[in-house]
Design an enzyme around this catalytic site. Sequence first.
Site: not given
Ligand code: ZN
Length: 458
Positions: A276, A327
Amino acid sequence: MTLQPQPVDRTLWFETALLPDGWARDVRIGVADGRIVSLEAGVARKAADQGGDLALPGVANIHSHAFQRAMAGLTEARGPSDDDFWTWRALMYRFLDRGGPEEIEAITALAFMEMLEGGFTRVAEFHYLHNDPTGSAYADRAEIAGQIVAAAQATGIALTMLPVFYAHAGFGGQPPSHGQRRFINDLDGFADLVSRCRTLTADLPDAAVGVAPHSLRAVSPEELSAMPALAGDGPIHIHVAEQTKEVEDCLVWSRARPVEWLLANAPVDPRWCLIHSTHVTETEWRGVVERGAVVGLCPITEANLGDGVFPAAEFTRAGGRFGIGTDSNVQIGVAEELRMLEYSQRLALRGRAVMADPQRSTGRALFERALAGGAQATGSASGLSVGASADIVSLDASGLAFAGRSGDALLDSWIFGAPTGSISSVWRAGREIVKNGRHMAREDIEARYRRALATVLG
Ligand code: ZN
């Protein structure tokens, strides 16, 4: 059943292929033992050659929590309060109560199969579901890790196994909560788990093992300092700076922002993948560029969760490396992730073609950067070159979206203009495991997935 490749010797031929030095025509690829042993351009097709229209190298998916695939579309309502994570968390707890090894394997196999159909030939599974539903360790600490390996076997995808170290509920070593009981480990137990993962993947072709300290919330500084030694030669992945609350909490705890803290206190280098890194200052992202670490972007999940937008355009222009991950697996596909990445940048910067560079179109620059960053972050080789695993994705260039296109416009048209399902075949280690857009074990994997969901949601 196992789809992991047996030694395969064959030749493939493609009308067009994206090679490390650019586009080539009439390309024959020789495969032995699952690896590319020869590459020739400008040669005619022979009768025995397999192949297709357009060959791209398979891309590594740098971040997955496969079991979350089953939650897609079930978390889109708001709760009674302002808490927009309410449905997500409630559903997650239900999975934690009811999901046993068999259900987790079935859901994981579905996600891995869809990754292959979507153009990913490797997955880095950020695996944090270690304990049984009561929170006790299974008799075999790697019980669930073994299910992840089984799902990789059932689908044929290359696996980078990332067992997750998770010990605390928040910054400063807060004790874990009941909801986290299935994730928790201590350092000795984790060292055992990592070593079991190495044993479990020993016979899995092209497998790699790294470690994943979950986040600065879940791991104390002392525990984090134990991670590089446990990783050996493997990659080190960590969630960092995904949401603004995490940044605020980190500032309260340490007076530093999460990426700032990590760069100052951990030996971040090219082995690291910062998942991220959404909320970073310019000083922070320039620090990441200097260290040569990869930023793990998960554009669809980050959009779905409303995380924010990483400054990917500036970062890549300065030489930063990124990979893409699916993810939460709410939707799975290379083209879809790259499109979302570019569009999020366009919306933020109010410009077009922001990830293109002077030599390459947007689609090609996105694709090649994700390919290189993905390989670095998963401990694997990338690209169609001699010595690499024969991991090849073929697009059906007869589709209308590709009419009259050549070179970079093929990738641009795939990412921005083609319907989902433009991938016709995928070869993993030289074996064609997706054909006409469908994985060869799809029927069996779908049936097991439906049974698993009946158990978990029923
Ligand atoms: Zn994750």
